[in-house]
Scaffold this motif. Sequence first.
Motif, mmCIF file in Angstrom:
data_model
loop_
_atom_site.group_PDB
_atom_site.id
_atom_site.type_symbol
_atom_site.label_atom_id
_atom_site.label_comp_id
_atom_site.label_asym_id
_atom_site.label_seq_id
_atom_site.Cartn_x
_atom_site.Cartn_y
_atom_site.Cartn_z
ATOM 1 N N ARG A 118 6.222 2.003 -8.981
ATOM 2 C CA ARG A 118 5.456 1.070 -9.810
ATOM 3 C C ARG A 118 4.328 1.783 -10.542
ATOM 4 N N TYR A 119 3.733 2.751 -9.878
ATOM 5 C CA TYR A 119 2.650 3.535 -10.456
ATOM 6 C C TYR A 119 3.052 5.006 -10.443
ATOM 7 N N SER A 120 2.227 5.850 -11.037
ATOM 8 C CA SER A 120 2.450 7.290 -10.898
ATOM 9 C C SER A 120 2.072 7.699 -9.487
ATOM 10 N N ILE A 121 2.546 8.860 -9.043
ATOM 11 C CA ILE A 121 2.278 9.300 -7.680
ATOM 12 C C ILE A 121 0.790 9.484 -7.449
ATOM 13 N N SER A 122 0.030 9.758 -8.507
ATOM 14 C CA SER A 122 -1.415 9.923 -8.350
ATOM 15 C C SER A 122 -2.138 8.585 -8.232
ATOM 16 N N ASP A 123 -1.475 7.482 -8.627
ATOM 17 C CA ASP A 123 -2.107 6.161 -8.587
ATOM 18 C C ASP A 123 -1.437 5.219 -7.594
ATOM 19 N N PHE A 124 -0.646 5.768 -6.656
ATOM 20 C CA PHE A 124 0.091 4.896 -5.742
ATOM 21 C C PHE A 124 -0.837 4.058 -4.876
ATOM 22 N N GLY A 125 -2.097 4.482 -4.721
ATOM 23 C CA GLY A 125 -3.048 3.730 -3.914
ATOM 24 C C GLY A 125 -3.353 2.359 -4.468
ATOM 25 N N ASP A 126 -3.111 2.137 -5.762
ATOM 26 C CA ASP A 126 -3.346 0.813 -6.346
ATOM 27 C C ASP A 126 -2.429 -0.238 -5.740
ATOM 28 N N TYR A 127 -1.273 0.182 -5.241
ATOM 29 C CA TYR A 127 -0.322 -0.742 -4.610
ATOM 30 C C TYR A 127 -0.332 -0.587 -3.096
ATOM 31 N N PHE A 128 -0.311 0.645 -2.633
ATOM 32 C CA PHE A 128 -0.247 0.912 -1.199
ATOM 33 C C PHE A 128 -1.588 0.710 -0.511
ATOM 34 N N GLY A 129 -2.679 0.970 -1.226
ATOM 35 C CA GLY A 129 -3.998 0.956 -0.589
ATOM 36 C C GLY A 129 -4.310 2.339 -0.037
ATOM 37 N N GLY A 130 -4.996 2.354 1.110
ATOM 38 C CA GLY A 130 -5.321 3.631 1.728
ATOM 39 C C GLY A 130 -6.553 4.291 1.171
ATOM 40 N N ASN A 177 5.853 -11.306 4.407
ATOM 41 C CA ASN A 177 5.290 -11.398 3.060
ATOM 42 C C ASN A 177 4.288 -10.282 2.797
ATOM 43 N N LYS A 178 3.509 -9.998 3.837
ATOM 44 C CA LYS A 178 2.508 -8.936 3.698
ATOM 45 C C LYS A 178 2.126 -8.433 5.076
ATOM 46 N N ALA A 179 2.108 -7.128 5.243
ATOM 47 C CA ALA A 179 1.611 -6.498 6.463
ATOM 48 C C ALA A 179 0.599 -5.439 6.045
ATOM 49 N N GLU A 180 -0.576 -5.503 6.656
ATOM 50 C CA GLU A 180 -1.677 -4.644 6.222
ATOM 51 C C GLU A 180 -2.400 -4.093 7.439
ATOM 52 N N LEU A 181 -2.472 -2.759 7.510
ATOM 53 C CA LEU A 181 -3.236 -2.102 8.563
ATOM 54 C C LEU A 181 -4.668 -1.943 8.080
ATOM 55 N N VAL A 182 -5.614 -2.484 8.848
ATOM 56 C CA VAL A 182 -7.029 -2.440 8.470
ATOM 57 C C VAL A 182 -7.759 -1.488 9.412
ATOM 58 N N LEU A 183 -8.398 -0.472 8.838
ATOM 59 C CA LEU A 183 -9.106 0.555 9.610
ATOM 60 C C LEU A 183 -10.567 0.580 9.187
ATOM 61 N N TYR A 240 -10.401 0.819 5.241
ATOM 62 C CA TYR A 240 -9.171 1.210 4.556
ATOM 63 C C TYR A 240 -8.138 0.140 4.859
ATOM 64 N N LYS A 241 -7.379 -0.263 3.858
ATOM 65 C CA LYS A 241 -6.302 -1.227 4.031
ATOM 66 C C LYS A 241 -5.013 -0.598 3.528
ATOM 67 N N LEU A 242 -4.042 -0.424 4.433
ATOM 68 C CA LEU A 242 -2.779 0.229 4.112
ATOM 69 C C LEU A 242 -1.652 -0.801 4.149
ATOM 70 N N SER A 243 -0.908 -0.909 3.073
ATOM 71 C CA SER A 243 0.204 -1.850 3.009
ATOM 72 C C SER A 243 1.413 -1.290 3.753
ATOM 73 N N LEU A 244 1.876 -2.022 4.768
ATOM 74 C CA LEU A 244 3.045 -1.617 5.554
ATOM 75 C C LEU A 244 4.126 -2.706 5.522
#
Length: 301
Positions: free
Chosen positions: A225-237, A178-184, A245-249
Amino acid sequence: TTDSFAVKQTPIGTLTFEPNVTDSVTVVEPSGDSTIEKKLIPHLRVRLDDAFGNSIMQLDSAILADDSSFLENFKGIWLKPASQNAGMLNFAMRNTNTNLRFYYHNSTDTTFYDFRIYASNPVTMHQRNYYAGSLVEQYISQQGQERNDSLLFLQGMKGLDIEFEIPFPEQLNGIIINKAELVLPIMSLPEDSDEFDPTAQMYANEVLSDTSLAEIDDIYLASLRYSISDFGDYFGGNVEDDDTYKLSLSAHLQQMIEGKVMKKIRISPYIRQERIARVVLGGPSHSMAPAKLKILHDFEY
């Protein structure tokens, strides 16, 4: 930033200066048999050697009349600091005030000609990082040596990336991610300054068997879903309020479980060629704030 070029060893100009990025520059220019005075935005002007100017002016007229022929005879200019120091400057190479200017006179007046830098002209920066004797050195992977991964280092431009491998995806067979998130977690070193912000945005790629890189699906889906400049809104990072930092994997880990992708991922600064910012992160073996992979899942029925 990784390419270097052969250069002539004799400098064509030198300048010792103290940067001032807020004050205008007064320039006196020839105009017919007189001069005019202009105030321009802050910039740097370096007086070049007359012998260099004459070598250009004395080129055959056919060479000067054709861009391709001219570039075959004049490859460009290398700007470099004369000594190592802690400073870094950014020059706007595409600005209309950036040019190679030749002042000359003929039988009637004194004037000048500008060789401008256009969009088709390549501009590149070469950078070398020296880690010997630094804190970073003991954390960099070296062949045949055990890694110290209590801290991880990420830096823009030609700096460091982070590679990690998830060794157990096949053990998750039979579940739906459902969700995998790398937390740094962000670490603060004693020599750090609050004046410099950490890396603003991270990017993730799959490391293929031939060591080349491929965009992970989580980045691809975020860019849809977003523009390439706003992909962090979904992916995180990007930097969270809790200094992590939280990265969606999620999509990539599901593909790992199904054996469709490789297990190794490389994390890099986003648009690294424009951003020197770096960050220190808690690694897997950090005693207080280790890196974590958080997974929410369902069982298949």
